[in-house]
Design a protein around this motif. Structure first.
Motif, PDB file in Angstrom:
ATOM      1  N   GLN A 140       0.836  -1.197   0.000  1.00 27.26           N
ATOM      2  CA  GLN A 140       0.000   0.000   0.000  1.00 27.26           C
ATOM      3  C   GLN A 140       0.874   1.252   0.000  1.00 27.26           C
ATOM      4  N   VAL A 141       0.400   2.298  -0.655  1.00 26.31           N
ATOM      5  CA  VAL A 141       1.093   3.580  -0.663  1.00 26.31           C
ATOM      6  C   VAL A 141       0.111   4.670  -0.227  1.00 26.31           C
ATOM      7  N   ARG A 142       0.631   5.711   0.395  1.00 27.43           N
ATOM      8  CA  ARG A 142      -0.214   6.858   0.734  1.00 27.43           C
ATOM      9  C   ARG A 142       0.577   8.140   0.501  1.00 27.43           C
ATOM     10  N   ALA A 143      -0.130   9.198   0.223  1.00 23.18           N
ATOM     11  CA  ALA A 143       0.500  10.499   0.001  1.00 23.18           C
ATOM     12  C   ALA A 143       0.854  11.131   1.345  1.00 23.18           C
ATOM     13  N   SER A 144       1.998  11.791   1.404  1.00 26.77           N
ATOM     14  CA  SER A 144       2.415  12.529   2.588  1.00 26.77           C
ATOM     15  C   SER A 144       2.397  14.013   2.249  1.00 26.77           C
ATOM     16  N   ILE A 145       1.688  14.781   3.061  1.00 25.05           N
ATOM     17  CA  ILE A 145       1.452  16.193   2.798  1.00 25.05           C
ATOM     18  C   ILE A 145       2.037  17.021   3.943  1.00 25.05           C
ATOM     19  N   ALA A 146       2.990  17.898   3.622  1.00 25.20           N
ATOM     20  CA  ALA A 146       3.586  18.776   4.626  1.00 25.20           C
ATOM     21  C   ALA A 146       2.696  20.002   4.836  1.00 25.20           C
ATOM     22  N   VAL A 147       2.460  20.348   6.093  1.00 24.53           N
ATOM     23  CA  VAL A 147       1.673  21.534   6.449  1.00 24.53           C
ATOM     24  C   VAL A 147       2.465  22.355   7.459  1.00 24.53           C
ATOM     25  N   SER A 148       2.224  23.648   7.497  1.00 23.78           N
ATOM     26  CA  SER A 148       2.972  24.519   8.406  1.00 23.78           C
ATOM     27  C   SER A 148       2.378  24.568   9.807  1.00 23.78           C
ATOM     28  N   ASP A 149       1.075  24.267   9.937  1.00 28.76           N
ATOM     29  CA  ASP A 149       0.387  24.336  11.227  1.00 28.76           C
ATOM     30  C   ASP A 149      -0.595  23.171  11.285  1.00 28.76           C
ATOM     31  N   ILE A 150      -0.292  22.161  12.065  1.00 27.92           N
ATOM     32  CA  ILE A 150      -1.131  20.961  12.103  1.00 27.92           C
ATOM     33  C   ILE A 150      -2.543  21.260  12.594  1.00 27.92           C
ATOM     34  N   HIS A 151      -2.695  22.207  13.507  1.00 24.46           N
ATOM     35  CA  HIS A 151      -4.036  22.517  14.022  1.00 24.46           C
ATOM     36  C   HIS A 151      -4.902  23.182  12.949  1.00 24.46           C
ATOM     37  N   ARG A 152      -4.317  24.082  12.179  1.00 24.34           N
ATOM     38  CA  ARG A 152      -5.042  24.693  11.055  1.00 24.34           C
ATOM     39  C   ARG A 152      -5.354  23.628  10.003  1.00 24.34           C
ATOM     40  N   ALA A 153      -4.416  22.728   9.770  1.00 22.23           N
ATOM     41  CA  ALA A 153      -4.623  21.645   8.802  1.00 22.23           C
ATOM     42  C   ALA A 153      -5.758  20.728   9.242  1.00 22.23           C
ATOM     43  N   VAL A 154      -5.816  20.399  10.521  1.00 18.22           N
ATOM     44  CA  VAL A 154      -6.892  19.542  11.037  1.00 18.22           C
ATOM     45  C   VAL A 154      -8.252  20.196  10.781  1.00 18.22           C
ATOM     46  N   GLU A 155      -8.357  21.499  10.998  1.00 15.46           N
ATOM     47  CA  GLU A 155      -9.613  22.200  10.724  1.00 15.46           C
ATOM     48  C   GLU A 155     -10.014  22.049   9.263  1.00 15.46           C
TER      49      GLU A 155
END
Length: 132
Positions: free
Chosen positions: A7-22
């Protein structure tokens, strides 16, 4: 041994995990399967499920939003319905000058079908595609 058996999955870099979760949970409606550390951030990553299994690993990083390429694509049966639901949730779709888009931001895909692009708060680009 071939990678095609795994299995493969995409990895996405974000600057703020809390904003990303929203965004990923609140606007896209993805469900977190697990959370964990990311580099020096104790709760800096999430693994999201889509299509019945793990699909995206979102993690806090200084490299967030550095790629202008499409990082992941969801393949759907009814693109009008899915894009409409995302618009209602507050997702804005990207329009490219060289392409003709309908009112929702959907355009014809090369080779047939239709496609629409959107970005997360860090500018990571994603697509929704349908064969018809």
């Amino acid at each position: 041994m071939s990678l095609s058996a795994h299995q493969v999955r995409a990895s996405i870099a974000v600057s703020d995990i809390h904003r990303a979760v929203e965004f990923y949970e609140g606007k896209l409606g993805l469900r977190a399967l697990q959370s964990g550390p990311s580099a020096h951030v104790a709760d800096g990553s999430r693994t999201y499920g889509s299509g019945g299994g793990p699909a995206l690993n979102v993690y806090q990083s200084g490299t967030a939003g550095k790629s202008s390429a499409t990082l992941a694509t969801w393949y759907v049966d009814d693109i009008d319905e899915v894009v409409g639901e995302l618009i209602a949730a507050g997702v804005e779709f990207t329009r490219y000058d060289r392409l003709e888009h309908d009112a929702k931001g959907i355009t014809a895909r090369a080779g047939g079908g239709r496609i629409a692009w959107f970005q997360d708060p860090d500018g990571n680009t994603f697509a929704i595609e349908a064969d018809i």
